[in-house]
Motif scaffolding. Structure first.
Motif, PDB file in Angstrom:
ATOM      1  N   ASN A  89       0.814  -1.212   0.000  1.00 39.80           N
ATOM      2  CA  ASN A  89       0.000   0.000   0.000  1.00 39.80           C
ATOM      3  C   ASN A  89       0.853   1.271   0.000  1.00 39.80           C
ATOM      4  O   ASN A  89       0.411   2.330   0.408  1.00 39.80           O
ATOM      5  N   GLY A  90       2.097   1.160  -0.478  1.00 39.14           N
ATOM      6  CA  GLY A  90       2.925   2.349  -0.614  1.00 39.14           C
ATOM      7  C   GLY A  90       2.455   3.204  -1.780  1.00 39.14           C
ATOM      8  O   GLY A  90       1.758   2.730  -2.687  1.00 39.14           O
ATOM      9  N   ALA A  91       2.831   4.486  -1.765  1.00 41.34           N
ATOM     10  CA  ALA A  91       2.408   5.395  -2.832  1.00 41.34           C
ATOM     11  C   ALA A  91       3.461   6.475  -3.035  1.00 41.34           C
ATOM     12  O   ALA A  91       4.194   6.839  -2.109  1.00 41.34           O
ATOM     13  N   ILE A  92       3.539   6.968  -4.280  1.00 42.75           N
ATOM     14  CA  ILE A  92       4.445   8.068  -4.633  1.00 42.75           C
ATOM     15  C   ILE A  92       3.639   9.130  -5.364  1.00 42.75           C
ATOM     16  O   ILE A  92       2.956   8.825  -6.351  1.00 42.75           O
ATOM     17  N   ASN A  93       3.722  10.366  -4.871  1.00 47.13           N
ATOM     18  CA  ASN A  93       3.082  11.503  -5.527  1.00 47.13           C
ATOM     19  C   ASN A  93       4.157  12.437  -6.054  1.00 47.13           C
ATOM     20  O   ASN A  93       5.044  12.847  -5.315  1.00 47.13           O
ATOM     21  N   ILE A  94       4.088  12.762  -7.352  1.00 45.60           N
ATOM     22  CA  ILE A  94       5.105  13.581  -8.008  1.00 45.60           C
ATOM     23  C   ILE A  94       4.594  15.005  -8.221  1.00 45.60           C
ATOM     24  O   ILE A  94       3.469  15.214  -8.678  1.00 45.60           O
ATOM     25  N   THR A  95       5.429  15.983  -7.876  1.00 45.09           N
ATOM     26  CA  THR A  95       5.170  17.389  -8.181  1.00 45.09           C
ATOM     27  C   THR A  95       6.274  17.880  -9.114  1.00 45.09           C
ATOM     28  O   THR A  95       7.460  17.697  -8.817  1.00 45.09           O
ATOM     29  N   THR A  96       5.899  18.490 -10.247  1.00 38.53           N
ATOM     30  CA  THR A  96       6.889  18.881 -11.257  1.00 38.53           C
ATOM     31  C   THR A  96       6.986  20.397 -11.367  1.00 38.53           C
ATOM     32  O   THR A  96       6.032  21.133 -11.088  1.00 38.53           O
ATOM     33  N   THR A  97       8.160  20.851 -11.782  1.00 40.33           N
ATOM     34  CA  THR A  97       8.397  22.252 -12.111  1.00 40.33           C
ATOM     35  C   THR A  97       9.244  22.309 -13.376  1.00 40.33           C
ATOM     36  O   THR A  97       9.881  21.323 -13.756  1.00 40.33           O
ATOM     37  N   ASN A  98       9.229  23.477 -14.025  1.00 40.77           N
ATOM     38  CA  ASN A  98      10.027  23.720 -15.230  1.00 40.77           C
ATOM     39  C   ASN A  98       9.608  22.792 -16.366  1.00 40.77           C
ATOM     40  O   ASN A  98       8.651  22.018 -16.259  1.00 40.77           O
ATOM     41  N   GLY A  99      10.345  22.866 -17.443  1.00 37.97           N
ATOM     42  CA  GLY A  99      10.038  22.043 -18.603  1.00 37.97           C
ATOM     43  C   GLY A  99       8.875  22.596 -19.408  1.00 37.97           C
ATOM     44  O   GLY A  99       8.056  23.378 -18.917  1.00 37.97           O
ATOM     45  N   GLN A 100       8.832  22.191 -20.673  1.00 37.10           N
ATOM     46  CA  GLN A 100       7.776  22.617 -21.595  1.00 37.10           C
ATOM     47  C   GLN A 100       6.656  21.592 -21.586  1.00 37.10           C
ATOM     48  O   GLN A 100       6.853  20.424 -21.901  1.00 37.10           O
ATOM     49  N   GLN A 101       5.458  22.016 -21.205  1.00 35.23           N
ATOM     50  CA  GLN A 101       4.313  21.111 -21.172  1.00 35.23           C
ATOM     51  C   GLN A 101       3.942  20.675 -22.597  1.00 35.23           C
ATOM     52  O   GLN A 101       4.170  21.416 -23.556  1.00 35.23           O
ATOM     53  N   PRO A 102       3.348  19.472 -22.751  1.00 36.17           N
ATOM     54  CA  PRO A 102       3.028  18.510 -21.696  1.00 36.17           C
ATOM     55  C   PRO A 102       4.228  17.639 -21.320  1.00 36.17           C
ATOM     56  O   PRO A 102       5.155  17.474 -22.115  1.00 36.17           O
ATOM     57  N   LEU A 103       4.177  17.088 -20.102  1.00 37.77           N
ATOM     58  CA  LEU A 103       5.247  16.228 -19.612  1.00 37.77           C
ATOM     59  C   LEU A 103       4.836  14.763 -19.721  1.00 37.77           C
ATOM     60  O   LEU A 103       3.661  14.421 -19.595  1.00 37.77           O
ATOM     61  N   GLN A 104       5.822  13.913 -19.926  1.00 39.22           N
ATOM     62  CA  GLN A 104       5.588  12.465 -19.962  1.00 39.22           C
ATOM     63  C   GLN A 104       6.416  11.808 -18.857  1.00 39.22           C
ATOM     64  O   GLN A 104       7.508  12.277 -18.524  1.00 39.22           O
ATOM     65  N   PHE A 105       5.883  10.694 -18.329  1.00 35.16           N
ATOM     66  CA  PHE A 105       6.519  10.007 -17.207  1.00 35.16           C
ATOM     67  C   PHE A 105       6.748   8.542 -17.577  1.00 35.16           C
ATOM     68  O   PHE A 105       5.897   7.902 -18.186  1.00 35.16           O
ATOM     69  N   LEU A 106       7.914   8.036 -17.197  1.00 32.74           N
ATOM     70  CA  LEU A 106       8.221   6.620 -17.409  1.00 32.74           C
ATOM     71  C   LEU A 106       8.933   6.096 -16.178  1.00 32.74           C
ATOM     72  O   LEU A 106      10.042   6.528 -15.842  1.00 32.74           O
ATOM     73  N   TRP A 107       8.273   5.145 -15.483  1.00 25.08           N
ATOM     74  CA  TRP A 107       8.831   4.541 -14.271  1.00 25.08           C
ATOM     75  C   TRP A 107       9.594   3.267 -14.627  1.00 25.08           C
ATOM     76  O   TRP A 107       9.355   2.649 -15.657  1.00 25.08           O
ATOM     77  N   ASN A 108      10.492   2.883 -13.727  1.00 28.86           N
ATOM     78  CA  ASN A 108      11.273   1.670 -13.981  1.00 28.86           C
ATOM     79  C   ASN A 108      10.445   0.394 -13.883  1.00 28.86           C
ATOM     80  O   ASN A 108      10.928  -0.684 -14.235  1.00 28.86           O
TER      81      ASN A 108
END
Length: 212
Positions: free
Chosen positions: A118-137
Motif C-alpha cells: 500500500n505504498g504510494a508516490i506523488n510527483i510534483t513537477t516544475t520547469n520544462g515545456q508542457q506537456p510532460l511524460q513520465f516513465l517509471w522503472n
C-alpha cells in the motif's frame, strides 16, 4: 555648372556630376534553432543586408567573421557589417532557451506493514515545456503510483522539447514483527524440555516470547 570670366570678358563654363551617396547599410538578423534544452548550443543566426556597397565584412561579438553563425548557446549576439566604403551597420539578436530542465519532487507514503503493498508516490513537477511524460522503472507511465511494495523506484520526466530528468524514489516498510526464532530440541525421547523462542519487533521494541 560654373561660368568663369576674366578681366578681358573671356569666359568658359564647366560642369560636374556628384553621384548620390550610397544607401546606409541596414542589417537584419534571423534566429533559428533556439535552445530546446538548458545548456544546449543548437542556436544559429543568419543576416540579410540592404544598402551599402559590397563586398561586406562581418564581425560578431564572438569573434566570428561570417555572415551567419551557428552552434550558439543562449544569449545576445551583435554583428557589425562594414562595406567597401567603410560605412557600417550593426544589429543584435537573442538566442533563447526554456525555463530549465523538467524537475520533479516526490512525496512518499511508505508501506504500512512488512510485506504489504500500500505504498504510494506523488510527483510534483516544475520547469520544462508542457506537456510532460513520465516513465517509471516498473513500466508505468502515470505521474503518480499507488499500491506499491517496498523498493527503489525511478521516474524519467520528459518535456515537449525532448528534455528529460530522472529522480530515484525509495519506498520503505517497517521491520517484520517476528524478527527471529530460536528452537531447542528435546534432549531425550519422550522428554518435555523442548523450547521455541520468538523475537518480535514492535514499535522499535523487541519482545521475547517463549513456548515450551
Amino acid at each position: 555648372m560654373v561660368i568663369v570670366a576674366d578681366s578681358s570678358c573671356c569666359s568658359d563654363t564647366a560642369s560636374a556630376v556628384i553621384a548620390n551617396l550610397p544607401q546606409l547599410i541596414a542589417v537584419n538578423c534571423s534566429v533559428s534553432g533556439n535552445i530546446t534544452c538548458q545548456s544546449g548550443n543548437a542556436g544559429s543566426i543568419s543576416t540579410t543586408l540592404t544598402g551599402g556597397t559590397g563586398p561586406y565584412n562581418y564581425l560578431w561579438n564572438t569573434g566570428a567573421t561570417t555572415a551567419s553563425v551557428s552552434h550558439l548557446g543562449a544569449g545576445t549576439y551583435t554583428v557589425t557589417v562594414t562595406d567597401a566604403g567603410g560605412c557600417t551597420g550593426t544589429a543584435t539578436a537573442t538566442v533563447i532557451q526554456p525555463n530549465g530542465l523538467p524537475a520533479a519532487v516526490a512525496t512518499v507514503n511508505p508501506v504500512s506493514c512488512f510485506g504489504g503493498s500500500n505504498g504510494a508516490i506523488n510527483i510534483t513537477t516544475t520547469n520544462g515545456q508542457q506537456p510532460l511524460q513520465f516513465l517509471w522503472n516498473n513500466g508505468f507511465t502515470t505521474e503518480d503510483l499507488t499500491g506499491l511494495t517496498a523498493g527503489n523506484y525511478t521516474v524519467t520526466v520528459t518535456d515537449a522539447n525532448g528534455c528529460s530528468a530522472m529522480i530515484a524514489v525509495p519506498v520503505t516498510q517497517p521491520s517484520a514483527i517476528i524478527s527471529a526464532a530460536t528452537i531447542q530440541d528435546v534432549a531425550c525421547y519422550g522428554g518435555n524440555d523442548g523450547l521455541v523462542a520468538f523475537e518480535f519487533d514492535w514499535w522499535n521494541c523487541t519482545i521475547h516470547f517463549y513456548m515450551e
